[in-house]
Design an enzyme around this catalytic site. Structure first.
Site, PDB file in Angstrom:
ATOM      1  N   ASP A 221      39.102  -7.163   5.842  1.00  8.50           N
ATOM      2  CA  ASP A 221      39.196  -6.707   4.463  1.00  8.50           C
ATOM      3  C   ASP A 221      38.306  -7.594   3.593  1.00  8.50           C
ATOM      4  O   ASP A 221      38.365  -8.825   3.688  1.00  8.50           O
ATOM      5  CB  ASP A 221      40.644  -6.770   3.974  1.00  8.50           C
ATOM      6  CG  ASP A 221      40.829  -6.065   2.645  1.00  8.50           C
ATOM      7  OD1 ASP A 221      41.058  -4.843   2.658  1.00  8.50           O
ATOM      8  OD2 ASP A 221      40.726  -6.739   1.599  1.00  8.50           O
ATOM      9  N   ASN A 229      33.761  -5.185  -8.184  1.00 13.07           N
ATOM     10  CA  ASN A 229      33.617  -3.948  -8.951  1.00 13.07           C
ATOM     11  C   ASN A 229      33.627  -4.210 -10.453  1.00 13.07           C
ATOM     12  O   ASN A 229      32.880  -3.589 -11.218  1.00 13.07           O
ATOM     13  CB  ASN A 229      34.736  -2.971  -8.592  1.00 13.07           C
ATOM     14  CG  ASN A 229      34.394  -2.117  -7.379  1.00 13.07           C
ATOM     15  OD1 ASN A 229      33.223  -1.852  -7.112  1.00 13.07           O
ATOM     16  ND2 ASN A 229      35.407  -1.703  -6.655  1.00 13.07           N
ATOM     17  N   HIS A 234      30.706  -0.255  -9.994  1.00 13.94           N
ATOM     18  CA  HIS A 234      30.971   0.433  -8.731  1.00 13.94           C
ATOM     19  C   HIS A 234      29.723   0.482  -7.838  1.00 13.94           C
ATOM     20  O   HIS A 234      29.831   0.463  -6.611  1.00 13.94           O
ATOM     21  CB  HIS A 234      31.479   1.846  -9.004  1.00 13.94           C
ATOM     22  CG  HIS A 234      32.866   1.869  -9.575  1.00 13.94           C
ATOM     23  ND1 HIS A 234      33.982   1.531  -8.835  1.00 13.94           N
ATOM     24  CD2 HIS A 234      33.324   2.178 -10.825  1.00 13.94           C
ATOM     25  CE1 HIS A 234      35.057   1.630  -9.582  1.00 13.94           C
ATOM     26  NE2 HIS A 234      34.695   2.030 -10.804  1.00 13.94           N
ATOM     27  N   ASP A 238      29.577  -0.698  -4.012  1.00 17.31           N
ATOM     28  CA  ASP A 238      28.987   0.065  -2.902  1.00 17.31           C
ATOM     29  C   ASP A 238      27.953  -0.772  -2.155  1.00 17.31           C
ATOM     30  O   ASP A 238      27.888  -0.751  -0.922  1.00 17.31           O
ATOM     31  CB  ASP A 238      28.326   1.339  -3.438  1.00 17.31           C
ATOM     32  CG  ASP A 238      29.339   2.378  -3.884  1.00 17.31           C
ATOM     33  OD1 ASP A 238      30.538   2.230  -3.549  1.00 17.31           O
ATOM     34  OD2 ASP A 238      28.941   3.341  -4.567  1.00 17.31           O
ATOM     35  N   GLU A 264      37.882  -0.927   1.205  1.00 14.82           N
ATOM     36  CA  GLU A 264      37.073  -2.083   1.587  1.00 14.82           C
ATOM     37  C   GLU A 264      37.515  -2.663   2.917  1.00 14.82           C
ATOM     38  O   GLU A 264      37.214  -3.812   3.247  1.00 14.82           O
ATOM     39  CB  GLU A 264      37.149  -3.167   0.493  1.00 14.82           C
ATOM     40  CG  GLU A 264      38.516  -3.787   0.297  1.00 14.82           C
ATOM     41  CD  GLU A 264      39.377  -3.060  -0.728  1.00 14.82           C
ATOM     42  OE1 GLU A 264      40.256  -3.713  -1.317  1.00 14.82           O
ATOM     43  OE2 GLU A 264      39.164  -1.842  -0.931  1.00 14.82           O
TER      44      GLU A 264
END
Length: 344
Positions: A221, A229, A234, A238, A264
């Site tokens: 994770d 973010n 965002h 990504d 994630e």
């Protein structure tokens, strides 16, 4: 890595190599044909067309040997040269009024095949129609018109149109099927297997490990993903997912399985000796730790927390996943950026 294969530039390079080989072979054939006709006095009336063919063949050979040419420009150049070749032969018949040879009809068939295969249908139809008109005019001016050959060509050209257009439709549908299959099995952002396809692959690996082959399951994770973010947007999140995916792929082996498990979170399954597999996982976490994600003036450290479990200690796949998940949460609670396995 166990990932779906792509075609990409490799397919285009293969097409260019194949097309080059065909063009060089065709050029060699035309040069041989011109030399043979020049050596036979009874074929004197065919010397000029054969020499034109040899010149056009050499032009195609030069085009084929042009370095770094792409498949589309190469195809367009071939069509252009073939059209000029045919037109020059047809005009030669109009001027000399010599008989229409079967080779001219064959040339038109070849031009139609490559034109309908490589050009848009409307453009191909216009070109082939114009060349067919030249054939009819040349046949009318010839001292011995080849009426049966012209009639046969009239039938063959629409047949070529139908087969090529139908073939394009089949290739288009097949391409769509491949794209839809890729969408069904891969994560569109990172390009690795999605959870559905990854679960199927993981089940297969677990079944194979039932015979005694070791298998490690790791849940990873990304740490502080919400903060990334918030700081980078965002798009930055990504980019972080894509960056971490590439780092994981670089640290793992071809037989290892990498899956975007959700959000994630990633899953890695490593068949093979436990010690070597665990070393690869630790190497992957180290590779992520050494990287930083930057966007403009902002930058963010990349770290990953992970929980590891072996199929042997858990007993079955579902238990191994649950155990890896619990250890992942222990890694988070212990300060993140670490791997928890066994009693760790």
């Amino acid at each position: 890595m166990t990932q779906p294969s792509g075609r990409g530039h490799g397919s285009e390079r293969h097409q260019v190599r194949l097309l080059r080989a065909l063009l060089l072979a065709g050029a060699a054939l035309e040069v041989f044909n011109a030399a043979y006709i020049a050596s036979r006095p009874e074929l004197a009336h065919r010397i000029l067309p054969s020499r034109v063919g040899a010149v056009m063949g050499l032009v195609l050979a030069a085009l084929a040997l042009w370095p770094r040419v792409g498949v589309r420009p190469l195809q367009g150049g071939v069509v252009a040269v073939l059209c000029v070749w045919f037109a020059s032969n047809a005009v030669g018949i109009m001027v000399t009024q010599r008989p229409v040879a079967s080779g001219l009809l064959l040339q038109l068939v070849i031009v139609a095949l490559v034109t309908y295969s490589w050009l848009p249908v409307r453009l191909a139809t216009g070109l082939v129609g114009a060349l067919y008109g030249l054939l009819l005019i040349a046949s009318g001016r010839s001292e011995r018109p080849d009426v049966p050959g012209a009639a046969l060509t009239t039938f063959i050209l629409p047949l070529i149109w139908y087969l090529c257009v139908h073939g394009r439709s089949v290739r288009h549908e097949r391409g769509r099927s491949v794209e839809l299959q890729a969408l069904a099995f891969t994560d569109p952002l990172t390009g690795v297997l999605n959870r559905r396809a990854g679960t199927d692959r993981l089940t297969h690996l677990a079944a194979r490990s039932g015979g005694g082959a070791p298998l490690l399951v790791v849940l990873l994770d990304l740490d502080h993903f919400k903060r990334v973010n918030d700081r980078l947007g965002h798009a930055g999140g990504d980019r972080m997912l894509i960056e971490v995916t590439g780092l994981l792929q670089g640290a793992l082996h071809a037989d290892d399985l990498l899956v975007r498990w959700g959000g994630e979170e990633f899953l890695v399954a490593l068949p093979g000796p436990i010690a070597a597999s665990r070393q690869r996982v630790e190497g992957a976490l180290h590779a992520v730790r050494q990287a930083r994600l930057s966007t403009g003036t902002a930058s963010e450290a990349l770290t990953v927390s992970a929980g590891l479990a072996s199929l042997d200690e858990a007993g079955h796949l579902e238990a191994a996943l649950e155990l890896a998940d619990r250890r992942l949460y222990r890694a988070k609670a212990a300060g993140r950026d670490r791997l928890v396995a066994g009693g760790g």
